[in-house]
Write a protein that holds these residues in place. Structure first.
Motif, PDB file in Angstrom:
ATOM      1  N   ALA A  87      -5.493  -0.460  -2.783  1.00  0.00           N
ATOM      2  CA  ALA A  87      -4.481   0.490  -2.345  1.00  0.00           C
ATOM      3  C   ALA A  87      -4.166   1.421  -3.503  1.00  0.00           C
ATOM      4  O   ALA A  87      -3.970   0.968  -4.637  1.00  0.00           O
ATOM      5  N   HIS A  88      -4.144   2.695  -3.214  1.00  0.00           N
ATOM      6  CA  HIS A  88      -3.807   3.719  -4.208  1.00  0.00           C
ATOM      7  C   HIS A  88      -2.589   4.498  -3.725  1.00  0.00           C
ATOM      8  O   HIS A  88      -2.456   4.776  -2.535  1.00  0.00           O
ATOM      9  N   VAL A  89      -1.731   4.851  -4.643  1.00  0.00           N
ATOM     10  CA  VAL A  89      -0.579   5.707  -4.375  1.00  0.00           C
ATOM     11  C   VAL A  89      -0.623   6.826  -5.409  1.00  0.00           C
ATOM     12  O   VAL A  89      -0.677   6.558  -6.616  1.00  0.00           O
ATOM     13  N   GLY A  90      -0.648   8.050  -4.938  1.00  0.00           N
ATOM     14  CA  GLY A  90      -0.717   9.181  -5.860  1.00  0.00           C
ATOM     15  C   GLY A  90      -1.931   9.119  -6.774  1.00  0.00           C
ATOM     16  O   GLY A  90      -1.872   9.539  -7.921  1.00  0.00           O
ATOM     17  N   GLY A  91      -3.033   8.563  -6.271  1.00  0.00           N
ATOM     18  CA  GLY A  91      -4.257   8.463  -7.047  1.00  0.00           C
ATOM     19  C   GLY A  91      -4.315   7.281  -8.005  1.00  0.00           C
ATOM     20  O   GLY A  91      -5.330   7.053  -8.649  1.00  0.00           O
ATOM     21  N   GLU A  92      -3.240   6.521  -8.097  1.00  0.00           N
ATOM     22  CA  GLU A  92      -3.211   5.367  -9.003  1.00  0.00           C
ATOM     23  C   GLU A  92      -3.436   4.066  -8.234  1.00  0.00           C
ATOM     24  O   GLU A  92      -2.934   3.908  -7.111  1.00  0.00           O
ATOM     25  N   LEU A  93      -4.157   3.142  -8.855  1.00  0.00           N
ATOM     26  CA  LEU A  93      -4.357   1.827  -8.256  1.00  0.00           C
ATOM     27  C   LEU A  93      -3.011   1.110  -8.202  1.00  0.00           C
ATOM     28  O   LEU A  93      -2.390   0.845  -9.230  1.00  0.00           O
ATOM     29  N   ALA A  94      -2.565   0.818  -6.980  1.00  0.00           N
ATOM     30  CA  ALA A  94      -1.256   0.194  -6.788  1.00  0.00           C
ATOM     31  C   ALA A  94      -1.357  -1.286  -6.456  1.00  0.00           C
ATOM     32  O   ALA A  94      -0.429  -2.043  -6.706  1.00  0.00           O
ATOM     33  N   GLY A  95      -2.474  -1.694  -5.888  1.00  0.00           N
ATOM     34  CA  GLY A  95      -2.641  -3.103  -5.517  1.00  0.00           C
ATOM     35  C   GLY A  95      -4.023  -3.360  -4.976  1.00  0.00           C
ATOM     36  O   GLY A  95      -4.800  -2.435  -4.732  1.00  0.00           O
ATOM     37  N   TRP A  96      -4.314  -4.638  -4.782  1.00  0.00           N
ATOM     38  CA  TRP A  96      -5.622  -5.023  -4.260  1.00  0.00           C
ATOM     39  C   TRP A  96      -5.534  -6.390  -3.607  1.00  0.00           C
ATOM     40  O   TRP A  96      -4.627  -7.173  -3.878  1.00  0.00           O
ATOM     41  N   VAL A 114     -12.665 -14.585   3.429  1.00  0.00           N
ATOM     42  CA  VAL A 114     -11.692 -15.495   2.829  1.00  0.00           C
ATOM     43  C   VAL A 114     -10.855 -14.682   1.842  1.00  0.00           C
ATOM     44  O   VAL A 114     -11.371 -14.214   0.828  1.00  0.00           O
ATOM     45  N   PHE A 115      -9.578 -14.491   2.154  1.00  0.00           N
ATOM     46  CA  PHE A 115      -8.686 -13.740   1.277  1.00  0.00           C
ATOM     47  C   PHE A 115      -8.139 -14.703   0.224  1.00  0.00           C
ATOM     48  O   PHE A 115      -7.441 -15.655   0.545  1.00  0.00           O
ATOM     49  N   THR A 116      -8.486 -14.433  -1.027  1.00  0.00           N
ATOM     50  CA  THR A 116      -8.168 -15.362  -2.104  1.00  0.00           C
ATOM     51  C   THR A 116      -6.977 -14.957  -2.954  1.00  0.00           C
ATOM     52  O   THR A 116      -6.299 -15.818  -3.518  1.00  0.00           O
ATOM     53  N   HIS A 117      -6.715 -13.664  -3.075  1.00  0.00           N
ATOM     54  CA  HIS A 117      -5.631 -13.218  -3.960  1.00  0.00           C
ATOM     55  C   HIS A 117      -5.248 -11.790  -3.620  1.00  0.00           C
ATOM     56  O   HIS A 117      -6.109 -10.943  -3.420  1.00  0.00           O
ATOM     57  N   THR A 118      -3.951 -11.540  -3.556  1.00  0.00           N
ATOM     58  CA  THR A 118      -3.438 -10.187  -3.355  1.00  0.00           C
ATOM     59  C   THR A 118      -2.436  -9.908  -4.459  1.00  0.00           C
ATOM     60  O   THR A 118      -1.615 -10.770  -4.789  1.00  0.00           O
ATOM     61  N   GLU A 119      -2.515  -8.719  -5.004  1.00  0.00           N
ATOM     62  CA  GLU A 119      -1.605  -8.354  -6.089  1.00  0.00           C
ATOM     63  C   GLU A 119      -1.172  -6.904  -5.937  1.00  0.00           C
ATOM     64  O   GLU A 119      -1.977  -6.034  -5.627  1.00  0.00           O
ATOM     65  N   VAL A 120       0.117  -6.672  -6.160  1.00  0.00           N
ATOM     66  CA  VAL A 120       0.666  -5.317  -6.186  1.00  0.00           C
ATOM     67  C   VAL A 120       1.221  -5.100  -7.587  1.00  0.00           C
ATOM     68  O   VAL A 120       1.963  -5.943  -8.104  1.00  0.00           O
ATOM     69  N   GLN A 121       0.843  -3.989  -8.196  1.00  0.00           N
ATOM     70  CA  GLN A 121       1.330  -3.672  -9.532  1.00  0.00           C
ATOM     71  C   GLN A 121       2.861  -3.587  -9.484  1.00  0.00           C
ATOM     72  O   GLN A 121       3.428  -3.036  -8.536  1.00  0.00           O
ATOM     73  N   PRO A 122       3.550  -4.129 -10.500  1.00  0.00           N
ATOM     74  CA  PRO A 122       5.018  -4.134 -10.494  1.00  0.00           C
ATOM     75  C   PRO A 122       5.653  -2.769 -10.227  1.00  0.00           C
ATOM     76  O   PRO A 122       6.671  -2.680  -9.534  1.00  0.00           O
ATOM     77  N   ALA A 123       5.071  -1.711 -10.730  1.00  0.00           N
ATOM     78  CA  ALA A 123       5.636  -0.375 -10.539  1.00  0.00           C
ATOM     79  C   ALA A 123       5.617   0.071  -9.080  1.00  0.00           C
ATOM     80  O   ALA A 123       6.330   1.003  -8.702  1.00  0.00           O
ATOM     81  N   PHE A 124       4.814  -0.593  -8.243  1.00  0.00           N
ATOM     82  CA  PHE A 124       4.678  -0.197  -6.848  1.00  0.00           C
ATOM     83  C   PHE A 124       5.282  -1.201  -5.880  1.00  0.00           C
ATOM     84  O   PHE A 124       5.176  -1.038  -4.671  1.00  0.00           O
ATOM     85  N   GLU A 125       5.898  -2.255  -6.374  1.00  0.00           N
ATOM     86  CA  GLU A 125       6.493  -3.269  -5.501  1.00  0.00           C
ATOM     87  C   GLU A 125       7.629  -2.669  -4.686  1.00  0.00           C
ATOM     88  O   GLU A 125       8.309  -1.753  -5.122  1.00  0.00           O
TER      89      GLU A 125
END
Length: 105
Positions: free
Chosen positions: A20-29, A40-51
């Motif tokens: 996921a990108h917001v404003g061209g920046e990687l925000a999560g995956w 099989v979904f093993t891990h999801t992470e959202v960068q703190p700045a985009f939570e």
């Protein structure tokens, strides 16, 4: 970090994840492993700045819509994806569940 912009999600198969990108920046995956006819979904992470901006939900919805389009099932090892599926019953049909064997006499 960009304060504006919508969440744009795409698959990055070379990294085995949806991004996921917001404003061209990687925000999560959301990382996955392809196992036969199942993702099989093993891990999801959202960068703190985009939570708190809907990044995780947009990411999961996109990934599960892709699973559906590809005719696959989803095994959510990741607690975030599992919780999301449980809160959105329209996606429950995608969740892989082991089949119980009938009792053998």
């Amino acid at each position: 970090m960009s304060d504006t912009g919508e969440v744009v999600v795409s698959e990055a198969p070379e990294r085995s994840r949806y991004e996921a990108h917001v404003g061209g920046e990687l925000a999560g995956w959301s990382e996955y492993t392809l196992a036969g006819e199942m993702l099989v979904f093993t891990h999801t992470e959202v960068q703190p700045a985009f939570e708190g901006r809907g990044v995780g939900g947009a990411l999961t919805r996109y990934a599960l819509d892709d699973v559906r389009c590809r005719g696959l099932r989803a095994l959510a090892v990741c607690p975030f994806v599992l919780g999301w599926i449980r809160r959105h019953p329209a996606y429950a049909d995608l969740e892989y569940r082991s089949r119980t064997r009938p009792d053998v006499d």
